[in-house]
Enzyme design. Structure first.
Site, PDB file in Angstrom:
ATOM      1  N   HIS A  49       3.696   0.969   3.636  1.00  0.00           N
ATOM      2  CA  HIS A  49       2.904   1.641   4.660  1.00  0.00           C
ATOM      3  C   HIS A  49       1.845   2.509   3.982  1.00  0.00           C
ATOM      4  O   HIS A  49       2.037   3.003   2.886  1.00  0.00           O
ATOM      5  CB  HIS A  49       3.817   2.505   5.534  1.00  0.00           C
TER       6      HIS A  49
ATOM      7  N   CYS B 129      -2.380   3.014  10.902  1.00  0.00           N
ATOM      8  CA  CYS B 129      -1.098   3.568  11.334  1.00  0.00           C
ATOM      9  C   CYS B 129      -1.102   3.708  12.866  1.00  0.00           C
ATOM     10  O   CYS B 129      -1.145   2.708  13.579  1.00  0.00           O
ATOM     11  CB  CYS B 129      -0.852   4.894  10.616  1.00  0.00           C
TER      12      CYS B 129
ATOM     13  N   ASP C 266       6.567  -2.299   4.214  1.00  0.00           N
ATOM     14  CA  ASP C 266       6.383  -1.170   5.127  1.00  0.00           C
ATOM     15  C   ASP C 266       7.741  -0.765   5.699  1.00  0.00           C
ATOM     16  O   ASP C 266       8.396  -1.552   6.388  1.00  0.00           O
ATOM     17  CB  ASP C 266       5.425  -1.571   6.257  1.00  0.00           C
TER      18      ASP C 266
END
Length: 238
Positions: free
Chosen positions: A201, A123, A171
């Site tokens: 994600h 991330c 995502d």
């Protein structure tokens, strides 16, 4: 064994902490783990344990130290998740890059470092892995579902470090247009391996509603293959 309480000198003054996990033989190539937006939380220590089980030294610096030591958030708590997103919006990537550079210097000076120094990021950490690849001060860079690549596509041309990025086609932080822009920029550089997965994600975190065991197994296998080819310190571009 997981060791806490390490202290690393920051560029420009100050010190920040880090978690260290050694493999069974006590030394090996070092892999820095760059945190998600949730800080050095249990998922990051799980990654350290995984790396150590594969023969690597895992080292996870506290990248939120400028806001306070040991900050972490529970990604499954709505209030804490909102706070983490707010901290991410205010976070300066250049601070993270400086801290990772300092962590590389620290790791390279330690007796547990036997080989190269790599970075794996998730991330926010995936975005930082991309910046480290462009700056070229690690021997290998891997990013999982990094954010904001489409805003910094020009950095892809600078990457000489062997790098790999794992992204999810579902995502919600990456639009279809961004996926195409990222693909075009990354695939134009032979130093970068880009892999897309049918996943969302945070697909590699078991506590995430987007967790994908299949995507995680494949991504982790590819990551280990790259890490095991990592060259010693000082050999980038050779």
């Amino acid at each position: 064994m997981l060791t806490e309480g390490l202290s690393i000198d920051a560029k420009g003054g100050g010190r920040f902490g880090a978690h260290l996990q050694l493999p069974a033989r006590g030394r090996g190539p070092v892999v820095m783990v760059a945190q998600e937006i949730f800080g050095v939380n249990p998922f990051m220590t799980e990654v350290l344990a995984w790396l150590a089980s594969e023969g690597f030294v895992g080292l996870c610096p506290d990248l939120y130290w400028r806001h306070g030591p040991g900050i972490e958030f529970d990604p499954n708590d709505e209030v804490q998740r909102a706070r983490a997103l707010g901290m991410f919006r205010d976070y300066k990537l250049e601070d993270g890059v400086a801290d990772l550079r300092a962590t590389v210097a620290y790791a390279a000076s330690q007796p547990f470092c036997d080989g190269g120094v790599a970075v794996i990021g998730y991330c926010l950490g995936g975005a930082l892995a991309y910046e480290v690849a462009a700056e070229g001060f690690a021997q290998c860079c891997v990013g999982y579902y990094g954010v904001g690549f489409e805003k910094r596509l020009e950095r892809a041309r600078l990457v000489k470090t062997p790098s790999m990025f794992h992204m999810g086609t579902n995502d919600h932080f990456v639009t279809a247009e961004a996926r195409q822009l990222i693909t075009n920029a990354f695939e134009a550089n032979p130093a970068i391996a880009l892999h897309w997965y049918d996943a969302g994600h945070s697909f590699a975190r078991a506590s995430s509603p987007n967790f994908s065991p299949e995507a995680t197994r494949t991504a982790n296998a590819r990551t280990l293959e790259m890490l095991k080819r990592m060259k010693p310190i000082g050999t980038i571009g050779q």
